[in-house]
Design an enzyme around this catalytic site. Structure first.
Site, mmCIF file in Angstrom:
data_model
loop_
_atom_site.group_PDB
_atom_site.id
_atom_site.type_symbol
_atom_site.label_atom_id
_atom_site.label_comp_id
_atom_site.label_asym_id
_atom_site.label_seq_id
_atom_site.Cartn_x
_atom_site.Cartn_y
_atom_site.Cartn_z
ATOM 1 N N ASP A 91 0.862 -1.186 0.000
ATOM 2 C CA ASP A 91 0.000 0.000 0.000
ATOM 3 C C ASP A 91 0.898 1.235 0.000
ATOM 4 O O ASP A 91 1.549 1.544 1.003
ATOM 5 C CB ASP A 91 -0.895 -0.033 1.244
ATOM 6 C CG ASP A 91 -1.911 1.095 1.275
ATOM 7 O OD1 ASP A 91 -1.867 1.979 0.398
ATOM 8 O OD2 ASP A 91 -2.755 1.102 2.192
ATOM 9 N N GLU A 114 1.174 4.509 0.583
ATOM 10 C CA GLU A 114 0.647 5.707 1.234
ATOM 11 C C GLU A 114 1.552 6.078 2.407
ATOM 12 O O GLU A 114 2.250 5.237 2.959
ATOM 13 C CB GLU A 114 -0.770 5.472 1.755
ATOM 14 C CG GLU A 114 -1.795 5.128 0.683
ATOM 15 C CD GLU A 114 -3.189 5.006 1.266
ATOM 16 O OE1 GLU A 114 -3.839 6.046 1.493
ATOM 17 O OE2 GLU A 114 -3.628 3.857 1.499
#
EC number: 3.2.1.96
Length: 339
Positions: free
Chosen positions: A180, A182
Site C-alpha cells: 500500500d 501511502e
C-alpha cells in the site's frame, strides 16, 4: 485504508523490528502446498494462487482487512456459510506493518507497532486458528512518514527488502504480503539508494518479492503508485508476479490494462469500508460473479463496533447471498481486543 494509518505511526517508530535481518512472516501456501516453479509447469504466482484455491468455498475470494490497532483478527472466525459450512472469509490482511528507513545502518526494514507485533509474537493464539480453518493471513506493508516507501527503492534495496519480507513470512508462518503506497515522506531529489517515486519502482519491489518467495501471495492496492504496473520488469509482465490487485473502495473497472497478464481471477472488485459505512450494492456484488472476477474486499469489519447490527451484518449477509448463493451464519461470539 487511507485515514486509518496515522494512528499506527507514532507507536511504530518506537517498535522497529530489529530482528528483521533474520525473520519474517509467512509459511502458508508454501508449507501446505509446496508448489514450486522449478518442478511445476505453472508460474510462481499461479502456484501461490493455486494453494489458495481448494481450501475455500468458491473461486471468489473474500479479503478481510483487519485494523489490528482496534480489532482482534479472530473475529473473522465468526462467519460461516450455512450450506457449505466453510468460512465466509478467505484472506485476513493484518493492517498494518510499515516500511521504514534505518539511517544508522542505511537499510530499509519492516517495522511493527505493538499491536502488530503482539499478534505476530502470539501467532499460535491469534493467527493459527485462522489458518487452521483454511484462511490465509497476509501482512500489509504501508509507508510510515520517512524517506522509504513502496515506490522509491533502488533495485538493490528492493531485493534486500524483498528478502526481509521473506524472512518475516517464514518466521511468523504468514501467507503473503500486501503493498500500500501511502504515508511515505518521499524526498526530492531522492537520497542515495533511493529513486524518484514511480509505478515502475513499485512494480520492481513486487517483482523482487515474488522472486524471493514464489509460493507466497503478493498483493497490491489499486491506489497511488501501485495502481498500475504497465511496464514489464526484466521482461516479466505484472500478471506473473502479482497474485491479486485489490481495488480502492467502490472501484469496479477491469484491471487488465493496469496489470498486463493478470487474470480476472486476480482482480478484487467493489471493495467496502465498514467503519465509514461504504457498503457494496447487491448489483455490484452480482457483477463480480457475472463478469468472472476473482475477489471482493471488506475493510474494518468488527462485531464490537456500534454499526455492526445496522450496517456490517446486513452487508456480510448480502455477500454470502450474492457471491456464494448461500446463507450467512453468525456465531454471535465476538472477540474483544484482549492485549
Amino acid at each position: 485504508m487511507k485515514k486509518f494509518i496515522n494512528q499506527f505511526s507514532a507507536s511504530l517508530k518506537n517498535n522497529i523490528l530489529v530482528f528483521l535481518a533474520f525473520p519474517f512472516v509467512w509459511t502458508s501456501c508454501a508449507r501446505d502446498n509446496p508448489l514450486s516453479s522449478e518442478n511445476s509447469n505453472i508460474s510462481p504466482n499461479a502456484a501461490a494462487r493455486a494453494a489458495v484455491t481448494g481450501t475455500t468455498k468458491a473461486n471468489i475470494k473474500l479479503f478481510s482487512f483487519t485494523e489490528v490497532n482496534d480489532t482482534n483478527p479472530l473475529n473473522n472466525l465468526n462467519f460461516t456459510l450455512k450450506n457449505s459450512g466453510k468460512p465466509l472469509v478467505d484472506m485476513v490482511v493484518l493492517f498494518s506493518a510499515n516500511i521504514n528507513y534505518d539511517a544508522a545502518n542505511d537499510k530499509v526494514f519492516v517495522s511493527n507497532n505493538p499491536n502488530v507485533q503482539h499478534l505476530l509474537t502470539n501467532r499460535a493464539k491469534y493467527l493459527k486458528p485462522l489458518q487452521d480453518k483454511g484462511i490465509k493471513v497476509i501482512l500489509s506493508i504501508l509507508g510510515n512518514h520517512d524517506r522509504s516507501g513502496i515506490a522509491n527503492l533502488s533495485t538493490a534495496r528492493a531485493k534486500a527488502f524483498a528478502q526481509e519480507l521473506k524472512n518475516t513470512c517464514d518466521l511468523y508462518n504468514l501467507d503473503g504480503v500486501f503493498f500500500d503506497d501511502e504515508y511515505s515522506a518521499y524526498q526530492t531529489p531522492p537520497p542515495s539508494g533511493f529513486v524518484t517515486p514511480s509505478n515502475n519502482a513499485a512494480a520492481r519491489l513486487a517483482y523482487e518479492t515474488k522472486q524471493a518467495m514464489p509460493n507466497k501471495l503478493v498483493t497490491v492496492y489499486v491506489y497511488s503508485r501501485t495502481s498500475s504496473f504497465p511496464t514489464a520488469v526484466d521482461g516479466v509482465n505484472a500478471g506473473s508476479y502479482v497474485d491479486y490487485a485489490i481495488h480502492d473502495y467502490g472501484g469496479s473497472y477491469d484491471l487488465a490494462t493496469n496489470y498486463p497478464g493478470l487474470a480476472k481471477s486476480g482482480m478484487v472488485m467493489s471493495s467496502q469500508e465498514f467503519n465509514q459505512g461504504r457498503y457494496a450494492t447487491a448489483q455490484a456484488l452480482r457483477n463480480i460473479v457475472t463478469k468472472g472476477y476473482g475477489g471482493h474486499m471488506i475493510f474494518a469489519m468488527d462485531p464490537n463496533r456500534s454499526n455492526f447490527t445496522s450496517g456490517q451484518l446486513p452487508a456480510l449477509k448480502l455477500i454470502a447471498k450474492e457471491l456464494y448463493g448461500d446463507e450467512l451464519v453468525y456465531s454471535n461470539t465476538p472477540y474483544s481486543k484482549d492485549w
